[in-house]
Design a protein around this motif. Sequence first.
Motif, PDB file in Angstrom:
ATOM      1  N   SER A 171      -3.553   3.552   2.369  1.00  0.00           N
ATOM      2  CA  SER A 171      -3.906   2.166   1.990  1.00  0.00           C
ATOM      3  C   SER A 171      -4.799   2.405   1.260  1.00  0.00           C
ATOM      4  O   SER A 171      -4.570   1.275   0.356  1.00  0.00           O
ATOM      5  CB  SER A 171      -5.354   1.474   2.908  1.00  0.00           C
ATOM      6  OG  SER A 171      -6.058   2.628   2.434  1.00  0.00           O
ATOM      7  N   ASP A 206       0.682  -0.485   0.094  1.00  0.00           N
ATOM      8  CA  ASP A 206       0.209   0.266   0.511  1.00  0.00           C
ATOM      9  C   ASP A 206       0.646   1.349  -0.291  1.00  0.00           C
ATOM     10  O   ASP A 206       2.034   1.784   0.665  1.00  0.00           O
ATOM     11  CB  ASP A 206      -1.396   0.130   1.138  1.00  0.00           C
ATOM     12  CG  ASP A 206      -2.025  -1.338   1.516  1.00  0.00           C
ATOM     13  OD1 ASP A 206      -1.761  -1.396  -0.236  1.00  0.00           O
ATOM     14  OD2 ASP A 206      -2.470  -1.044   2.275  1.00  0.00           O
ATOM     15  N   ARG A 236      -8.960   4.395  -1.221  1.00  0.00           N
ATOM     16  CA  ARG A 236      -8.540   3.429  -0.318  1.00  0.00           C
ATOM     17  C   ARG A 236      -9.731   3.074   0.951  1.00  0.00           C
ATOM     18  O   ARG A 236     -10.830   3.258   0.661  1.00  0.00           O
ATOM     19  CB  ARG A 236      -7.742   4.577   0.617  1.00  0.00           C
ATOM     20  CG  ARG A 236      -8.608   5.912   1.114  1.00  0.00           C
ATOM     21  CD  ARG A 236      -7.583   6.680   1.969  1.00  0.00           C
ATOM     22  NE  ARG A 236      -8.269   7.919   2.555  1.00  0.00           N
ATOM     23  CZ  ARG A 236      -8.640   8.196   3.582  1.00  0.00           C
ATOM     24  NH1 ARG A 236      -9.192   7.054   3.938  1.00  0.00           N
ATOM     25  NH2 ARG A 236      -9.889   9.120   4.412  1.00  0.00           N
TER      26      ARG A 236
END
Length: 233
Positions: free
Chosen positions: A151, A126, A145
Amino acid sequence: MRFVAALAAVAAIFIAVPAAAQGGPPPPKPVIDPLEGVGVEGTTRVPIVVPADPENTWVLDLSTGGRVSIRLRPDAAPKMVEQIKTLTRRKFYDGVTFHRVIDAPESMAQGGDPTGTGGGESDLPDVPAEFNNLPHARGAVSAARTQDPNSANSQFFIMFGPRLGFDHDYTVFGRVIYGMEWVDKIERGEPPANPTRVLRAYIASDNPPPYQAAPAPAAPALPPGETKATLPQ
């Protein structure tokens, strides 16, 4: 007397100059340039011309019928741009669908999930948040995300219209510079009944071939012993 007359003539000239200036046309107003704003009084400011940068131009060929060019912004989101370029050169985005496409209030098309469900991503790590001052205006391309700000991975979304409430909460890493009409044609739905696909993705410096439309779907196979003429209408 001649000397006095000469002085009077010279004085008249000096007095006449400001009087003429006062009676002449007003000074020019500042020139307003649509790209640059207000210029220096009496001058024209030259618009900013951003040079082409093929290494940071993302090309998406869409099944909606055309090619979309996106100017990537490594100056604002270097890690996300590098992730996009790496995945593109691995052909990760070829065939990926836009699985979540909605109008107001979010007004965006989301893709980049190889499973087409919204829960998938690439096998790369990520990317940490790179929130910046680029606005979520029409054509902005931003990193999707989860609730975790760090993320972002492979999923992205393209804005149909402005949604400034996303600013400083999602990472904008590029903007459409050509082909927005094809973005507008992306099939709507969550998920769409017939999702639009990225046929092929390229980085412009890799010299992509011209756009090639998706092949027409094959006709359904006929049952054994039947012809098209014998099928029920």
